[in-house]
Write a protein that holds these residues in place. Structure first.
Motif, PDB file in Angstrom:
ATOM      1  N   VAL A  62     -22.042  50.347  -1.509  1.00  0.00           N
ATOM      2  CA  VAL A  62     -21.665  49.445  -2.548  1.00  0.00           C
ATOM      3  C   VAL A  62     -22.486  50.004  -3.420  1.00  0.00           C
ATOM      4  CG1 VAL A  62     -21.401  47.076  -3.609  1.00  0.00           C
ATOM      5  CG2 VAL A  62     -21.196  47.690  -1.143  1.00  0.00           C
ATOM      6  N   SER A  63     -21.633  50.095  -4.898  1.00  0.00           N
ATOM      7  CA  SER A  63     -22.332  50.473  -6.140  1.00  0.00           C
ATOM      8  C   SER A  63     -21.666  49.675  -7.148  1.00  0.00           C
ATOM      9  CB  SER A  63     -22.707  51.715  -6.602  1.00  0.00           C
ATOM     10  OG  SER A  63     -21.491  52.323  -6.605  1.00  0.00           O
ATOM     11  N   LYS A  64     -22.479  49.406  -8.400  1.00  0.00           N
ATOM     12  CA  LYS A  64     -21.914  48.743  -9.464  1.00  0.00           C
ATOM     13  C   LYS A  64     -22.420  49.716 -10.708  1.00  0.00           C
ATOM     14  CE  LYS A  64     -22.039  44.012  -8.189  1.00  0.00           C
ATOM     15  NZ  LYS A  64     -22.686  42.539  -8.285  1.00  0.00           N
ATOM     16  N   THR A  65     -21.418  49.800 -11.911  1.00  0.00           N
ATOM     17  CA  THR A  65     -21.741  50.562 -12.830  1.00  0.00           C
ATOM     18  C   THR A  65     -21.282  49.735 -14.076  1.00  0.00           C
ATOM     19  OG1 THR A  65     -19.567  51.667 -13.366  1.00  0.00           O
ATOM     20  CG2 THR A  65     -21.249  52.828 -11.692  1.00  0.00           C
ATOM     21  N   ASP A  66     -21.842  50.049 -15.318  1.00  0.00           N
ATOM     22  CA  ASP A  66     -21.633  49.488 -16.533  1.00  0.00           C
ATOM     23  C   ASP A  66     -20.322  50.227 -16.802  1.00  0.00           C
ATOM     24  OD1 ASP A  66     -22.307  52.081 -17.353  1.00  0.00           O
ATOM     25  OD2 ASP A  66     -24.467  51.220 -18.654  1.00  0.00           O
ATOM     26  N   LEU A  67     -19.819  49.928 -17.906  1.00  0.00           N
ATOM     27  CA  LEU A  67     -18.634  50.533 -18.520  1.00  0.00           C
ATOM     28  C   LEU A  67     -18.712  51.933 -19.040  1.00  0.00           C
ATOM     29  CD1 LEU A  67     -17.604  47.773 -21.180  1.00  0.00           C
ATOM     30  CD2 LEU A  67     -16.792  47.968 -18.930  1.00  0.00           C
ATOM     31  N   LYS A  68     -19.922  52.526 -19.019  1.00  0.00           N
ATOM     32  CA  LYS A  68     -19.894  54.017 -19.267  1.00  0.00           C
ATOM     33  C   LYS A  68     -20.036  54.861 -17.914  1.00  0.00           C
ATOM     34  CE  LYS A  68     -20.350  53.838 -23.744  1.00  0.00           C
ATOM     35  NZ  LYS A  68     -19.727  54.359 -24.730  1.00  0.00           N
ATOM     36  N   GLY A  69     -20.284  54.132 -16.800  1.00  0.00           N
ATOM     37  CA  GLY A  69     -20.297  54.741 -15.171  1.00  0.00           C
ATOM     38  C   GLY A  69     -21.836  54.919 -15.058  1.00  0.00           C
ATOM     39  N   GLY A 104     -12.114  37.125 -18.631  1.00  0.00           N
ATOM     40  CA  GLY A 104     -11.289  38.357 -18.270  1.00  0.00           C
ATOM     41  C   GLY A 104     -11.742  39.493 -19.072  1.00  0.00           C
ATOM     42  N   LYS A 105     -13.160  39.792 -19.660  1.00  0.00           N
ATOM     43  CA  LYS A 105     -13.589  40.918 -20.255  1.00  0.00           C
ATOM     44  C   LYS A 105     -14.286  41.570 -19.005  1.00  0.00           C
ATOM     45  CE  LYS A 105     -17.234  42.206 -23.353  1.00  0.00           C
ATOM     46  NZ  LYS A 105     -18.355  41.893 -23.865  1.00  0.00           N
ATOM     47  N   VAL A 106     -13.833  42.928 -19.320  1.00  0.00           N
ATOM     48  CA  VAL A 106     -14.370  43.933 -18.274  1.00  0.00           C
ATOM     49  C   VAL A 106     -15.880  44.130 -18.574  1.00  0.00           C
ATOM     50  CG1 VAL A 106     -14.408  46.101 -17.455  1.00  0.00           C
ATOM     51  CG2 VAL A 106     -12.077  45.220 -17.801  1.00  0.00           C
ATOM     52  N   LEU A 107     -16.837  43.976 -17.430  1.00  0.00           N
ATOM     53  CA  LEU A 107     -18.100  44.168 -17.663  1.00  0.00           C
ATOM     54  C   LEU A 107     -18.765  45.363 -17.346  1.00  0.00           C
ATOM     55  CD1 LEU A 107     -19.168  40.483 -16.411  1.00  0.00           C
ATOM     56  CD2 LEU A 107     -18.953  41.409 -18.837  1.00  0.00           C
ATOM     57  N   GLY A 108     -17.940  45.810 -16.150  1.00  0.00           N
ATOM     58  CA  GLY A 108     -18.465  47.211 -15.734  1.00  0.00           C
ATOM     59  C   GLY A 108     -17.473  47.375 -14.315  1.00  0.00           C
ATOM     60  N   TYR A 109     -17.888  48.077 -13.393  1.00  0.00           N
ATOM     61  CA  TYR A 109     -17.044  48.460 -12.232  1.00  0.00           C
ATOM     62  C   TYR A 109     -17.988  48.352 -10.911  1.00  0.00           C
ATOM     63  CZ  TYR A 109     -14.477  50.408 -16.316  1.00  0.00           C
ATOM     64  OH  TYR A 109     -14.176  50.386 -17.418  1.00  0.00           O
ATOM     65  N   TYR A 110     -16.982  48.118  -9.952  1.00  0.00           N
ATOM     66  CA  TYR A 110     -17.566  47.845  -8.476  1.00  0.00           C
ATOM     67  C   TYR A 110     -16.735  48.834  -7.553  1.00  0.00           C
ATOM     68  CZ  TYR A 110     -18.706  44.689  -4.712  1.00  0.00           C
ATOM     69  OH  TYR A 110     -19.410  44.085  -3.599  1.00  0.00           O
ATOM     70  N   SER A 111     -17.537  49.205  -6.815  1.00  0.00           N
ATOM     71  CA  SER A 111     -16.988  50.370  -5.589  1.00  0.00           C
ATOM     72  C   SER A 111     -17.630  50.128  -4.313  1.00  0.00           C
ATOM     73  CB  SER A 111     -17.545  51.823  -6.046  1.00  0.00           C
ATOM     74  OG  SER A 111     -16.862  52.669  -5.291  1.00  0.00           O
ATOM     75  N   VAL A 112     -16.519  49.877  -3.611  1.00  0.00           N
ATOM     76  CA  VAL A 112     -17.024  49.842  -1.988  1.00  0.00           C
ATOM     77  C   VAL A 112     -16.399  50.973  -1.214  1.00  0.00           C
ATOM     78  CG1 VAL A 112     -16.659  48.483  -0.049  1.00  0.00           C
ATOM     79  CG2 VAL A 112     -17.100  47.145  -2.220  1.00  0.00           C
ATOM     80  N   ARG A 113     -17.190  51.528  -0.626  1.00  0.00           N
ATOM     81  CA  ARG A 113     -16.831  52.790   0.142  1.00  0.00           C
ATOM     82  C   ARG A 113     -17.047  52.514   1.505  1.00  0.00           C
ATOM     83  NH1 ARG A 113     -19.604  53.220  -4.413  1.00  0.00           N
ATOM     84  NH2 ARG A 113     -21.257  54.395  -3.790  1.00  0.00           N
ATOM     85  N   ARG A 114     -16.123  53.170   2.364  1.00  0.00           N
ATOM     86  CA  ARG A 114     -16.305  53.140   3.654  1.00  0.00           C
ATOM     87  C   ARG A 114     -15.935  54.260   4.373  1.00  0.00           C
ATOM     88  NH1 ARG A 114     -11.116  50.823   5.959  1.00  0.00           N
ATOM     89  NH2 ARG A 114     -10.059  50.550   3.926  1.00  0.00           N
ATOM     90  N   LYS A 115     -16.064  54.419   5.643  1.00  0.00           N
ATOM     91  CA  LYS A 115     -16.011  55.646   6.394  1.00  0.00           C
ATOM     92  C   LYS A 115     -14.249  55.994   6.275  1.00  0.00           C
ATOM     93  CE  LYS A 115     -16.177  57.894  10.957  1.00  0.00           C
ATOM     94  NZ  LYS A 115     -16.540  57.809  12.329  1.00  0.00           N
ATOM     95  N   PRO A 116     -13.667  57.204   6.043  1.00  0.00           N
ATOM     96  CA  PRO A 116     -12.420  57.318   6.013  1.00  0.00           C
ATOM     97  C   PRO A 116     -11.744  57.685   7.605  1.00  0.00           C
ATOM     98  CG  PRO A 116     -13.479  59.302   5.181  1.00  0.00           C
ATOM     99  CD  PRO A 116     -14.793  58.251   5.561  1.00  0.00           C
ATOM    100  N   HIS A 117     -10.631  57.507   7.696  1.00  0.00           N
ATOM    101  CA  HIS A 117      -9.841  58.060   8.950  1.00  0.00           C
ATOM    102  C   HIS A 117     -10.145  59.584   9.194  1.00  0.00           C
ATOM    103  CE1 HIS A 117      -7.505  58.424  12.163  1.00  0.00           C
ATOM    104  NE2 HIS A 117      -7.111  57.054  12.203  1.00  0.00           N
ATOM    105  N   PRO A 118     -10.789  59.781  10.315  1.00  0.00           N
ATOM    106  CA  PRO A 118     -11.113  61.308  10.493  1.00  0.00           C
ATOM    107  C   PRO A 118      -9.639  62.138  10.316  1.00  0.00           C
ATOM    108  CG  PRO A 118     -11.861  60.144  12.263  1.00  0.00           C
ATOM    109  CD  PRO A 118     -11.113  59.155  11.372  1.00  0.00           C
ATOM    110  N   ARG A 119      -8.480  61.757  10.465  1.00  0.00           N
ATOM    111  CA  ARG A 119      -7.296  62.687  10.159  1.00  0.00           C
ATOM    112  C   ARG A 119      -6.878  62.800   8.950  1.00  0.00           C
ATOM    113  NH1 ARG A 119      -1.665  59.404  10.601  1.00  0.00           N
ATOM    114  NH2 ARG A 119      -2.339  58.001   9.332  1.00  0.00           N
TER     115      ARG A 119
END
Length: 176
Positions: free
Chosen positions: A22-29, A108-123
């Motif tokens: 999990v990570s969060k960024t501001d509007l500039k990344g 409704g104002k965008v404050l930044g971005y939120y990313s959740v990453r997990r293991k991809p399917h091997p295929r």
């Protein structure tokens, strides 16, 4: 440390089934938060990555057109799912399936971005690796000025032949 200081290796780190990065960024990344799993996989200390551009962990095998698509989606207020190859501080790499969404306040104002990453399917990895390799080849062939447009066009043609959007394609690879 900058991305130019990191030398890619062939060593792959594979996420565990129950990992969530999990990570969060501001509007500039710029990174404003990274959970312990993010810190573990990136290989950076938290103090070294806060305030740094998230593209610090972008592997050079990633086509720029994928990030154009990703940024376009989240800046339009939409979430996106994408396969991403990230680089670690030591040059090793790891694949993720990322879900990136805008973080929005009560008004409704965008404050930044939120990313959740997990293991991809091997295929999914061989399929997406091949597509991304072709996109990178197209970016190199087209040259810096036209790279993203050329790569995007190749991806659009590929997806049109499959009759699906990028996100539908990604999710179809993830569901086994």
């Amino acid at each position: 440390m900058s991305l130019r200081d990191i030398v890619p290796t062939d060593k792959e780190i594979v996420m565990r089934e129950d990992d969530f990065i999990v990570s969060k960024t501001d509007l500039k990344g710029r990174i404003t938060y990274g959970n312990k799993t993010f810190i573990e996989f990136s290989g950076f200390d938290e103090k070294d990555i806060l305030g740094i551009q998230h593209n610090l962990i972008r592997h050079p095998d990633m086509p720029r057109a994928v990030f154009k698509l990703l940024w376009g989606s989240i800046q339009d207020g939409k979430e996106i799912f994408a396969y991403v190859k990230n680089i670690c501080r030591d040059g090793s790499f790891y694949w993720v399936i990322a879900n990136v969404t805008p973080s929005i306040d009560e008004a409704g104002k965008v404050l930044g971005y939120y990313s959740v990453r997990r293991k991809p399917h091997p295929r999914a990895i061989p399929v997406i690796s091949e597509l991304y390799r072709k996109m990178l080849d197209e970016e190199r062939r087209a040259g810096t000025r036209d790279a993203i447009a050329a790569s995007s066009q190749l991806m659009e043609k590929f997806l049109n032949e499959k009759g699906m959007s990028y996100e539908h394609f990604v999710l179809s690879l993830q569901s086994a």
